[in-house]
Scaffold this motif. Structure first.
Motif, PDB file in Angstrom:
ATOM      1  N   GLN A   1       0.821  -1.210   0.000  1.00  0.00           N
ATOM      2  CA  GLN A   1       0.000   0.000   0.000  1.00  0.00           C
ATOM      3  C   GLN A   1       0.854   1.259   0.000  1.00  0.00           C
ATOM      4  O   GLN A   1       0.508   2.255  -0.643  1.00  0.00           O
ATOM      5  CB  GLN A   1      -0.947   0.004   1.195  1.00  0.00           C
ATOM      6  N   GLU A   2       1.988   1.239   0.698  1.00  0.00           N
ATOM      7  CA  GLU A   2       2.892   2.398   0.695  1.00  0.00           C
ATOM      8  C   GLU A   2       3.432   2.668  -0.705  1.00  0.00           C
ATOM      9  O   GLU A   2       3.547   3.821  -1.122  1.00  0.00           O
ATOM     10  CB  GLU A   2       4.039   2.185   1.670  1.00  0.00           C
ATOM     11  N   CYS A   3       3.771   1.601  -1.428  1.00  0.00           N
ATOM     12  CA  CYS A   3       4.267   1.772  -2.800  1.00  0.00           C
ATOM     13  C   CYS A   3       3.180   2.364  -3.687  1.00  0.00           C
ATOM     14  O   CYS A   3       3.429   3.294  -4.451  1.00  0.00           O
ATOM     15  CB  CYS A   3       4.721   0.429  -3.376  1.00  0.00           C
ATOM     16  N   GLU A   4       1.973   1.818  -3.594  1.00  0.00           N
ATOM     17  CA  GLU A   4       0.880   2.290  -4.435  1.00  0.00           C
ATOM     18  C   GLU A   4       0.499   3.722  -4.093  1.00  0.00           C
ATOM     19  O   GLU A   4       0.152   4.500  -4.973  1.00  0.00           O
ATOM     20  CB  GLU A   4      -0.312   1.354  -4.306  1.00  0.00           C
ATOM     21  N   THR A   5       0.573   4.092  -2.814  1.00  0.00           N
ATOM     22  CA  THR A   5       0.277   5.456  -2.405  1.00  0.00           C
ATOM     23  C   THR A   5       1.290   6.422  -3.008  1.00  0.00           C
ATOM     24  O   THR A   5       0.947   7.544  -3.374  1.00  0.00           O
ATOM     25  CB  THR A   5       0.296   5.589  -0.871  1.00  0.00           C
ATOM     26  N   GLY A   6       2.520   6.001  -3.131  1.00  0.00           N
ATOM     27  CA  GLY A   6       3.575   6.832  -3.704  1.00  0.00           C
ATOM     28  C   GLY A   6       3.591   6.823  -5.224  1.00  0.00           C
ATOM     29  O   GLY A   6       4.491   7.380  -5.839  1.00  0.00           O
ATOM     30  N   GLY A   7       2.613   6.163  -5.854  1.00  0.00           N
ATOM     31  CA  GLY A   7       2.550   6.130  -7.315  1.00  0.00           C
ATOM     32  C   GLY A   7       3.505   5.139  -7.939  1.00  0.00           C
ATOM     33  O   GLY A   7       3.851   5.265  -9.108  1.00  0.00           O
ATOM     34  N   MET A   8       3.948   4.162  -7.167  1.00  0.00           N
ATOM     35  CA  MET A   8       4.875   3.158  -7.684  1.00  0.00           C
ATOM     36  C   MET A   8       4.216   1.784  -7.575  1.00  0.00           C
ATOM     37  O   MET A   8       3.154   1.641  -6.986  1.00  0.00           O
ATOM     38  CB  MET A   8       6.180   3.206  -6.912  1.00  0.00           C
TER      39      MET A   8
ATOM     40  N   ARG B   1       6.307   2.611 -11.925  1.00  0.00           N
ATOM     41  CA  ARG B   1       5.052   2.014 -12.399  1.00  0.00           C
ATOM     42  C   ARG B   1       5.141   1.589 -13.852  1.00  0.00           C
ATOM     43  O   ARG B   1       4.582   0.583 -14.249  1.00  0.00           O
ATOM     44  CB  ARG B   1       3.909   2.991 -12.215  1.00  0.00           C
TER      45      ARG B   1
ATOM     46  N   TYR C   1       9.786  -4.125  -2.322  1.00  0.00           N
ATOM     47  CA  TYR C   1      10.379  -2.838  -2.666  1.00  0.00           C
ATOM     48  C   TYR C   1       9.550  -2.181  -3.762  1.00  0.00           C
ATOM     49  O   TYR C   1       8.760  -2.835  -4.437  1.00  0.00           O
ATOM     50  CB  TYR C   1      11.851  -2.966  -3.073  1.00  0.00           C
ATOM     51  N   CYS C   2       9.727  -0.876  -3.906  1.00  0.00           N
ATOM     52  CA  CYS C   2       8.948  -0.095  -4.864  1.00  0.00           C
ATOM     53  C   CYS C   2       9.745   0.102  -6.148  1.00  0.00           C
ATOM     54  O   CYS C   2      10.921   0.426  -6.108  1.00  0.00           O
ATOM     55  CB  CYS C   2       8.583   1.260  -4.272  1.00  0.00           C
TER      56      CYS C   2
END
Length: 86
Positions: A46-53, A80, A76-77
């Motif tokens: 979720q942290e990755c998706e929130t950051g646009g990655m 995209r 890891y992120c």
């Protein structure tokens, strides 16, 4: 009355350091990999998706008794979008 200004111009000499010899780097491998819990995996994704990655999940194999199963050891992120070079 005229003044004459004369300047000496020369190209500056840039000294490059001598080439360094190749050095060996040791590979450090952990003997034990600790699995992430389901909550940790979901939060990291979720942290990755929130950051646009996009999240990339790293897994490892673990033997439990006689069965081998995959466990999540890292998330890891990554960017995209992938860039393909032809």
């Amino acid at each position: 009355m005229s003044g004459l200004i004369v300047a000496c111009s020369s190209t500056p000499v840039v000294q490059t350091p001598p080439p360094q010899p190749l050095q060996n780097a040791d590979i450090v491998v952990d003997k034990v990999a600790y699995p992430l819990s389901r909550t940790e995996t979901v939060n990291a994704s979720q942290e990755c998706e929130t950051g646009g990655m996009r999240p990339v999940v790293v897994t490892a194999k673990r033997r439990v008794g006689t069965t081998v199963s995959e466990i999540v050891i890292d998330v890891y992120c990554a960017p995209r979008y992938k860039i393909f070079l032809n």
